[in-house]
Design a protein around this motif. Structure first.
Motif, mmCIF file in Angstrom:
data_model
loop_
_atom_site.group_PDB
_atom_site.id
_atom_site.type_symbol
_atom_site.label_atom_id
_atom_site.label_comp_id
_atom_site.label_asym_id
_atom_site.label_seq_id
_atom_site.Cartn_x
_atom_site.Cartn_y
_atom_site.Cartn_z
ATOM 1 N N GLU A 1 0.833 -1.211 0.000
ATOM 2 C CA GLU A 1 0.000 0.000 0.000
ATOM 3 C C GLU A 1 0.863 1.255 0.000
ATOM 4 N N TYR A 2 1.951 1.231 0.768
ATOM 5 C CA TYR A 2 2.835 2.393 0.766
ATOM 6 C C TYR A 2 3.553 2.537 -0.575
ATOM 7 N N ARG A 3 3.783 1.427 -1.264
ATOM 8 C CA ARG A 3 4.370 1.530 -2.614
ATOM 9 C C ARG A 3 3.429 2.297 -3.532
ATOM 10 N N GLN A 4 2.117 2.023 -3.398
ATOM 11 C CA GLN A 4 1.148 2.762 -4.213
ATOM 12 C C GLN A 4 1.143 4.245 -3.843
ATOM 13 N N VAL A 5 1.237 4.520 -2.547
ATOM 14 C CA VAL A 5 1.272 5.927 -2.120
ATOM 15 C C VAL A 5 2.511 6.624 -2.672
#
Length: 1889
Positions: free
Chosen positions: A1631-1635
């Protein structure tokens, strides 16, 4: 004093007024004489002139011979070929005006023409309008706009963006350019601006004003969230509906004037607006001429009558109402009144007019329509009446809310008041109708003012206005057959505006001369002050009109006589018509106008009966009285209104301080007086602003699109002041060149020695040689000023020289071509000779070869005959030998075969005997082994029982505390017994299965041997019998068939020959058919393949486009989100600034931090409760002496925890024994793996030992605390609490000793278990390891329950010293009970696991039984098969079984590998934690205690020699880390001195350490702070390219690191083994990669915006304006279009500037370590911006569309391509983005004449749209004489050919378009453990791990 006399103001010394008899036309052409006087040498043969024409106004003609001074006639030839003699005026001897060179025709600015006069202006406008379809043209400071009567695609938002920020002269003329100039000057000069739009009705004034306001609304935006710009634009449909109407000249004619002030704040954003209106045409409400309409709103109401909400208005068709049917044209073509009504209502809603008010407005309008249908019946000549219950009046009264009888009475009567009495008088039918119409007009005018007032309220600025831009949309000069009071006021207003315009033009000319230090000469121009004095001065027309209105019996006739007596023969501008005594003529600046006096007084008084108004004021309908209340409150026009402005209406105005007795005098202010005051106020406003002029021209009276009527155009040009501007310019030095422009244009006229380093001196020297008369030019500071015609003279000289140069070039080229042609012909002749001679030689060589070949053929033929005879003899001999030898060999073979079969029989018999002996021996040996092994097992069992008895004895000593454990042990023993019984059953089953299998195998072998013997014997007998029978039959058949064969041989031979011939024919036919079919199949396959390939390519392209569109849509949404986020931050900052004093004691957390935490959260494998004990254990214990009771409770909890650990170890020991027994029973086929569980057990053992040490230390501390306490009365030796506590401590110490001994015993058992398992190199499978993990989860649950119990039982600090209460001991007892319950729950879970194991064992037994049955069935089936099939089936079955087993083993192996990897990672984490705990415990032990303890080498943690690629920091240092590494980091120093992406690596290494600690809060906090920090630094330094590039590179690197070390197989392909060890172990950060990906997209878009802002000012100058190839393009005259006020003070950019900037961008991105693929995308975006901006400017600049400019552009593009090649970026797609620009440049250079040229253009320009191609062809302008213009017919041909092309109708490219960006995964080869942190970063608080 005569007020009409000519006056000269001292401020303008050169101003004069022409004679009264001089017409406007003559005044426009007065400068011709001056031109002729100095330009008579230009009237030579072939010179072209303009002559007057009654139809076309001016015609072009050509001189047939030179003009000589004194000639009275010119010999001319018209363009149609007709010759004529043109007579000169004998008095003035003025020559006809000269025509400009073709190269100057179609210029953007009329002042750029060399000859400035009326025919030149008219022709230039016509060429631009008709041929080039250009409706805008500059005339100095004036923008001339011609109405095209057609919708043009030149007002879109892309055009607005193209003109935004550009200088006025740099782009083609446009209303947007004027608006941009006004907006720019407002911001630059801090001065208010105004745009004055004037013209006839139907010329397009309203549309021009509307587009100007749209430009301001789009460019500036609003300063608030109220969308003021939308409200400003929304006011247009409202005002058009109530103020516009259809006239004979215009379908949407504004019947009122308006001045809109658009207010701006200090940041020049729209904050509000205010509207003033002038002279509404009220008479249109009650009367319309033929083919005209009333105001639009009435027809919109009638068209919407069917709506439910309009039912109460009782409306119908427009033809039903008297006020809407008089014109006979209720419908406008192409206009839907119902739809327009919807737009009007929507605009009202947007401006805050509620639905109730809207319905009130519609109610009043409907009432006006019904009032118009009221009829009157005459009673006599002086009185009338309304018919009883008259329906229209009834409806009117219902709608207005008034009494029917009262309104009917006052419509037919009026009240007269004298000094003594008041009486009511009836009125005639005619007066009643007039009174009705006056009432309708009055109501409509009041409603109009009320709506304007509410619109102004909606547009009122809520903040202080800093500046404004006014847009004046006012009527132009009007003259009709019958001109009345309205035309008089309109022309009066235009006289005032023309005066202001003349003064402004004169002022600008004077400023230009003074700026350039040119001697100021007097310029005479037409001054219309006398005409204004005639109208507005004392005793002027308006003054006399007001005086006559005051007379009791004043009339239009008496007023006319006063005018004649006052002004006739006294003022030259006033005349009386010959045939009328009720009219007068005024000579305006544009033309003479005759006004009819009839109706002047009535319209000026604007009388309404007071009684009718009182009836309306008493209405129950609240809106109606509100209209007249506003009228009562209106102020005098001469006094200031509260807002600083006067309501400029035509309504009668009441003084501000009205007395009660003055109610009847409220209409004393006449319309003329009001209009004069409002006009004076308007002029004051305009004089206080900088004006910009737009003159709208109506090209024809029939509204035909792009049709030009010269007569009508000239009338309007004279009326609007354009020709006056030209005349003023022509009177001085109209042509102006900068020194550089002059040098570039006329460099060809200079010799090399004339060119000096000083451009100014060079130009002076050349001009002195070229023009002898120095009065013809003047040298300014920066420009050269030329008299009229001098530029044409210079152009003629330049064209002559270029023509001579062209002739010389042609001569040289033609000679070169002829020489080249001769050489080509000579070479061709030599080539032909060579080929002929070669052919003859080849023929002779062929003859020699054929002769030699014939001899060779003869030789070989003879040899063939001899060889064939020899071969036949040899073959017969060999055949005989073969038969004989074969017979002998067959006999020998039969004998050898019999011997071999006897040997085989002997072999099998002897083998069977040997196997029987071997079997008996083997069984005996196995029996001996079994006996021996049984004996050894009994000995081992006895030894184990002895050991067990010793353990049992030890356990009996402690039977009080071990009851639970013994019960569990007994249950485990029972389960072990069950397990052993099951194992014995399984072994017996296996033994029975083995014996049965051996027995069946022996039976099968015996049967197979007997079967083989029988088969061999029977086969031998059968073979002998068959051989005998065969020999006998062969003998008979041979004898019988010999004859038949011989007989049939001939017949068969014959038939065979026939059959062969037929087959050959059929074969040939089949071959042809086959070839044809093959060819067809091949063609079809090729076609299908090609079609499929095309379809596949198209679908692929479509999918790619869809993907890009989707990606672009997502990134646009992301961009919008970031914009809104920035907007939110700005608003939040403003709110923070507004809140000056915060609440005391209240601290706010970072809102962005909290919001991000809520937005980006993810689950963790370790809960907060699990992590709490670790944090508590790491905290140093404080104030232990004061918290003795809590320490004691903690000690009891530790004891219970130790019991749990001991129980878990015992369970683990039992499980290991079961696993060992199970491993003996299974096959040893599993691959050996390392003993991870043993390492885990050793870790557990170390943890228990450390726990024991810690408990011992705490006991010592507790004893010290008890002896040293400050409360002796409580802890005295004799105190009860002291004794109880000592007893408790003694029991606890004993329990600790017992636990310690148990730990030692368990440790010895574990070591023995390890030694027993290690020699076998086996390990449990994945399920056992998973059970270990399950055990750890159980431990976590126990710890969680323990912490919860501890929290609930925790006492407050003030109660901890009270040890004499029983509550504390009861809590301890409850804690022990809770621990027991937890132990019981764990026992239940263990029981469930054992039951699951039993179920699995039963399942295995069942599967073995099924396998046994299946094997027996297969064996039975095999016995029924023959031996060969049986062997094949058994082999196939065996292969299948082995394959399945291999697949199962491979799957198990993969699962075990994955499980081992996962558990190894967890074991490392646990080992690290245990080591940290032990280190923390060792810190709490004194040195003496360490010496007393026995040293255990196993417990000492070993330090890692190699770094693990992690960085450790404290939680409180997080903000410091973000500050030093992100917020205060200077990109330049990092990029130059350190490795690229260092901040990203440091941040990731910190994340790795937080992941290693399994601290989800730390990971989340660090990532959120990092993202917020990057956003903050980009918001602070977002306009710095280095900063944005640096953080884009680091964000991408951080994203790649999160992917590379995520542990996902797709991202680990390129990792080294060491890098794979560094993967994240606990958290999934997808999810942080997407952010981060979204953040990278936002940074990329910001980078593109920064690039665009830097490149934008360079592109046009470097790509278009700068001459990269010197001397190729010539500069044409530019006129006044590049005004000083429009030119920015910035340096000139060149192509080298752009390339240097590109190099700078590229080097910075490379230094920052940006991904190569990302650099390619940035370069592609940069090149797209360059191409789009260049092409857009090319499409909007006529002066740039030339052949030479096309060459410059192509050269510039080639330089950009060379830059791409140097940087190895040709495959980035950047070159393709320049394709439209390249094709546009090619289009400028190709031939544009024939149909073949059109076809070539259509095929070449596939990247340009049809609109762009046509636009370039329309704009194409020759720079030199030898270039030709593009014919209109050629452009039409292009349009026809491109008609079927489906492309976008948009003219300009979207320069703001951003390609969707992707971030391809780019792993780093850099090892994390090798990264060093430089001291310059200030990160000393973090350490490498």
């Amino acid at each position: 004093m005569d007020m009409c006399s000519v006056e000269t103001e001292p401020v303008l010394p050169g101003k004069e007024t022409p004679a009264a008899s001089e017409s406007a036309e003559n005044s426009c052409c007065r400068s011709y004489g001056m031109e002729i006087e100095v330009l008579d040498y230009m009237y030579v043969k072939y010179a072209r002139v303009w002559i007057p024409d009654p139809e076309e106004v001016w015609k072009s003609a050509e001189l047939l011979k030179d003009y000589k001074p004194g000639d009275k006639v010119l010999q001319l030839r018209l363009e149609e070929g007709k010759d004529l003699e043109y007579s000169l005026d004998p008095k003035t001897k003025e020559l006809p005006p000269l025509r400009n060179p073709d190269i100057l025709v179609g210029e953007n600015d009329l002042t750029a023409l060399s000859y400035l006069h009326e025919p030149a202006v008219l022709h230039n406008l016509k060429v631009r309008f008709i041929d080039s379809k250009l409706i805008y043209t500059y005339c100095g400071i004036v923008l001339v706009a011609i109405n095209p009567y057609e919708q043009l695609p030149i007002y879109g938002e892309d055009i607005i963006n193209a003109y935004s920020g550009q200088n006025m002269g740099d782009m083609d003329p446009h209303i947007f350019a004027v608006a941009e100039e006004a907006y720019k000057q407002m911001a630059r000069d801090e001065r208010n601006q105004s745009i004055i739009v004037s013209g006839e009705s139907g010329a397009g004034k309203t549309v021009s004003a509307k587009y100007a306001m749209r430009y301001f609304a789009t460019v500036s935006g609003s300063a608030s969230e109220a969308n003021v710009e939308e409200k400003v634009l929304a006011s247009n449909p409202i005002m058009e509906s109530i103020g516009n109407a259809k006239t004979t000249r215009n379908d949407n004619s504004s019947r009122f004037g308006k001045y809109i002030e658009i207010g701006f704040d200090k940041r020049y954003r729209i904050i509000g607006a205010n509207m003033r209106t002038y002279l509404l045409e009220k008479s249109r409400v009650v009367f319309q001429a033929e083919e005209e309409r009333n105001y639009h709103i009435f027809y919109q109401l009638c068209a919407s009558a069917a709506l439910p909400e309009f039912k109460t208005l009782r409306l119908g068709n427009a033809n039903y109402f008297h006020y809407t049917k008089q014109g006979g044209s209720p419908v406008i073509d192409g206009v839907d009144d119902a739809k327009e009504m919807v737009n009007t209502r929507q605009a009202c809603t947007l401006l805050g007019i509620s639905d109730s008010y809207q319905m009130g407005i519609f109610r009043i309008l409907a009432g006006i329509l019904h009032l118009g249908n009221v009829e009157f019946a005459s009673r006599d000549s002086d009185s009338c009446t309304v018919p009883p219950k008259h329906e229209p009046l009834t409806i009117f009264c219902d709608l207005m809310g008034v009494e029917y009888e009262e309104m009917a009475h006052w419509l037919c009567h009026r009240k007269l008041a004298t000094a003594t009495e008041t009486y009511i008088k009836p009125i005639s039918k005619l007066h009643a109708i007039n009174a009705r119409d006056a009432l309708a007009k009055h109501i409509y005018a009041n409603l109009f003012n009320w709506i304007v007032d509410h619109v102004n309220k909606a547009l009122h600025a809520t903040v202080k206005q800093h500046s404004f831009i006014g847009v004046l949309d006012i009527y132009g000069f009007e003259t009709f057959e019958i001109n009345s009071f309205e035309q008089f006021c309109i022309n009066y207003a235009n006289e005032k505006l023309q005066q202001q315009f003349n003064m402004h033009v004169f002022k600008l000319e004077q400023e230009e001369y003074m700026k350039e230090q040119i001697p100021w000469t007097l310029i005479d121009f037409y001054d219309n002050q006398p005409c204004i004095n005639l109208i507005e001065a004392k005793m002027g027309v308006l003054d006399l009109l007001d005086e006559e209105c005051k007379m009791p019996k004043g009339s239009d006739d008496s007023w006319a006589q006063k005018l004649y007596n006052t002004h006739l023969n006294k003022c030259a501008l006033f005349e009386k018509p010959r045939m009328s005594n009720k009219a007068f003529i005024i000579k305006h600046f544009a033309d003479k106008v005759e006004y009819q006096c009839e109706g002047f007084l009535e319209k000026n008084k604007d009388t309404v009966y007071e009684e009718q108004i009182r009836v309306l004021k008493s209405s129950k309908f609240k809106l109606l009285p509100e209209l007249f209340q506003d009228e009562e409150k209106v102020l005098s026009p001469t006094s200031a209104a509260p807002s600083g402005r006067v309501p400029l209406t035509r309504m009668p105005v009441k003084p501000a301080k009205a007395r009660p007795g003055q109610a009847s005098k409220e209409h004393k202010k006449t319309v003329g007086h009001q209009f004069r005051n409002s006009l004076h106020l308007l002029m004051e406003t305009l004089n206080a602003t900088t004006p910009h002029y737009v003159r709208c021209i109506k090209p024809n009276d029939f509204k035909f699109p792009f049709t030009f009527d010269e007569k009508r155009a000239v009338q309007q040009l004279r009326a609007c002041g354009v020709l006056e501007t030209i005349r003023i310019s022509a009177a001085g030095f109209p042509s102006r060149w900068t020194y550089q422009e002059f040098f570039s244009r006329y460099r060809v006229l200079m010799k090399q020695r004339d060119v000096l380093g000083d451009r100014k001196q060079t130009c002076k020297n050349v001009l002195e040689k070229l023009i002898q008369d120095k009065d013809k030019y003047q040298f300014g500071k920066t420009k050269i000023f030329f008299r009229a015609g001098q530029v044409a003279y210079l152009e003629k000289i330049r064209a002559d020289k270029l023509r001579a140069a062209c002739i010389r070039i042609q001569k040289t080229i033609r000679g070169w071509l002829m020489r080249k042609k001769y050489m080509r012909m000579r070479k061709a002749a030599i080539t032909i000779q060579r080929h002929v001679r070669g052919y003859q030689a080849r023929c002779y060589a062929k003859f020699l070869r054929r002769t030699r070949a014939a001899i060779t053929i003869q030789k070989f033929q003879r040899m063939y005959v001899v060889r064939k005879r020899y071969q036949s003899m040899r073959d017969a001999t060999i055949a005989l030998q073969a038969l004989l030898r074969g017979y002998m060999v067959r006999n020998k073979y039969q004998m050898m075969l019999r011997e071999h079969k006897s040997v085989v029989i002997q072999k099998h018999v002897r083998g069977w005997l040997a196997r029987r002996r071997y079997g008996r021996t083997l069984r005996a040996i196995i029996y001996l082994q079994c006996c021996y092994r049984r004996m050894m097992a009994k000995r081992e069992l006895k030894k184990l029982k002895i050991e067990a008895r010793s353990v049992e004895r030890y356990k009996k000593l402690h039977i009080g505390l071990e009851n639970k454990i013994m019960q569990l042990q007994r249950k485990i023993d029972e389960q072990n017994k069950e397990y052993k019984s099951l194992l014995e059953k399984m072994t017996t089953l296996e033994a029975t299965y083995t014996t049965e299998t051996e027995k069946l195998r022996s039976d099968v072998e015996r049967l197979r041997l007997s079967e083989e013997e029988a088969r061999s014997a029977s086969s031998r007998v059968l073979s002998l019998q068959e051989e005998i029978a065969k020999l006998r039959t062969e003998l008979h058949h041979t004898q019988a068939e010999k004859k038949s064969i011989e007989e049939r041989a001939d017949k068969y031979k014959h038939e065979t020959e026939q059959l062969v011939s037929e087959l050959k024919e059929q074969n040939s036919l089949l071959k042809t058919e086959k070839e044809e079919l093959n060819r067809r199949i091949h063609d079809q396959a090729r076609e299908i393949t090609e079609s499929m390939e095309k379809k596949l390519v198209e679908e692929t392209k479509q999918l790619e486009l869809d993907l890009n569109d989707e990606r672009l849509r997502y990134q646009n949404l992301l961009n919008e989100f970031s914009r809104l986020e920035e907007r939110y931050d700005d608003l939040k900052d403003e709110m923070n600034l507004m809140v000056s004093i915060p609440k005391p004691g209240h601290k706010r957390t970072d809102s962005t931090h909290s919001s991000n935490e809520s937005e980006y959260t993810f689950s963790s494998e370790i809960t907060e409760a699990e992590d709490l004990p670790l944090r508590m254990e790491q905290e140093p214990s404080e104030k232990k002496a004061a918290l003795d009771m809590s320490l004691f409770l903690k000690l009891q909890k530790r004891v219970s925890e130790l019991e749990q650990e001991k129980q878990s170890l015992q369970d683990e020991l039992d499980r290991k024994e079961e696993q060992a027994l199970r491993a003996k029973a299974k096959e040893e086929e599993r691959p050996p793996i390392r003993g991870a569980e043993l390492e885990y057990e050793s870790l557990k053992r170390q943890e228990l030992e450390s726990e024991n040490k810690k408990l011992k230390n705490e006991l010592n501390e507790l004893q010290k605390a008890l002896t040293e306490t400050r409360a002796p009365e409580v802890t005295a030796p004799g105190a009860p609490a002291y004794r109880v506590l000592l007893d408790q401590l003694t029991s606890v110490s004993e329990e600790l000793e017992v636990r310690k001994e148990e730990v030692l015993i368990l440790r010895s058992q574990l070591v023995s278990q390890k030694e027993a398992i290690q020699p076998k190199h086996t390990m449990t499978d994945a399920t056992i390891l998973l059970e270990d993990v399950q055990k750890m989860k159980d431990k976590g649950e126990i710890a969680q329950a323990y912490i919860g119990l501890k929290e609930t039982n925790r006492q407050s600090p003030q109660d901890c010293h009270m040890l004499n209460e029983d509550g504390e001991l009861w809590l301890a007892y409850e804690g022990l009970k809770q621990a027991n319950r937890l132990l019981e729950s764990q026992l239940q879970s263990q029981r469930k696991s054992h039951e699951n194991e039993l179920e699995s064992l039963r399942g295995e037994i069942q599967s073995l039984k099924e396998e046994n049955n299946r094997q027996q069935q297969l064996l039975a089936q095999n016995l029924q098969l023959p031996p060969e099939a049986r062997i094949e089936a058994s082999l196939q079955h065996e292969i299948t079984r082995l394959t399945n087993e291999n697949l199962d083993l491979m799957e198990q192996l993969e699962k075990q590998d994955k499980t081992v990897r996962k558990l190894k990672k967890q074991l490392k984490v646990f080992a690290k934690k245990i080591g940290e705990l032990e280190v923390g415990q060792m810190e709490n032990i004194s040195p003496g205690q360490i010496i007393d303890e026995p040293i255990r080498p196993v417990n000492i943690p070993r330090k890692e020699k190699d770094f693990q690629g992690m960085l450790e920091y404290k939680k409180e240092d997080e903000q410091k880390l973000v500050k030093n590494l992100i917020l205060e980091l200077k990109p330049r120093g990092v990029a130059v001195n350190l490795i690229p992406g260092l901040p990203a690596y440091i941040l990731f290494m910190c994340v790795r350490h937080a992941d290693y600690l399994n601290d989800d809060q730390k990971v989340r906090s660090l990532l959120t702070s990092t993202i917020n920090g990057i956003k903050k630094v980009l918001k602070k330094r977002g306009d710095d390219f280095e900063t944005v590039s640096f953080w884009l590179s680091n964000t991408c690197r951080f994203l790649h690191c999160l992917k590379q070390y995520s542990g996902e197989e797709g991202f680990m392909k390129h990792n080294t083994p060491r890098q794979n060890e560094h993967c994240l172990t606990n958290f999934d950060l997808a999810e942080y990669r997407q952010v981060l990906s979204d953040l990278a997209i936002q940074i990329y878009q910001q980078l593109v915006r920064v690039l665009e802002n830097i490149l934008q000012p360079m592109i046009v100058s470097g790509m278009l304006e700068h001459e990269t190839i010197q001397g190729v393009s010539g500069v044409k005259p530019t006129g006044l279009r590049k005004r000083t006020s429009s030119i920015a003070d910035e340096g000139t950019y060149t192509l080298d500037s752009i390339i240097r900037q590109l190099n700078s961008f590229h080097s910075v991105m490379c230094q920052h370590g940006m991904d190569p693929e990302l650099i390619k995308q940035v370069v592609k975006q940069m090149f797209y911006i360059i191409g789009a901006v260049t092409l857009n400017n090319l499409l909007l600049r006529k002066d740039m569309c030339s052949w030479s400019k096309g060459m410059q552009i192509r050269y510039n593009v080639s330089q950009l391509e060379e830059w791409l090649r140097d940087k190895n970026l040709m495959n980035s797609g950047a070159k393709e983005t320049l394709e439209p620009l390249i094709q546009a440049a090619q289009l400028l250079q190709v031939k544009k004449k024939t149909d073949e040229d059109a076809e070539a253009i259509c095929s070449m320009c596939n990247a340009l749209t049809t609109a762009q191609i046509v636009k370039v062809l329309n704009l194409y302008t020759p720079v030199n004489e030898f270039e030709e213009r593009v014919l209109v017919s050629f452009i039409r041909t292009i349009q026809v050919r491109l008609r079927d092309r489906k492309d976008s109708p948009q003219l300009l490219m979207d320069a703001k378009h951003i390609f969707p960006v992707t971030f391809p995964f780019n792993p780093s080869s850099l090892a994390l453990e090798t990264i060093q942190i430089p001291a310059s970063l200030g990160l000393g608080f973090i350490s490498r791990v």
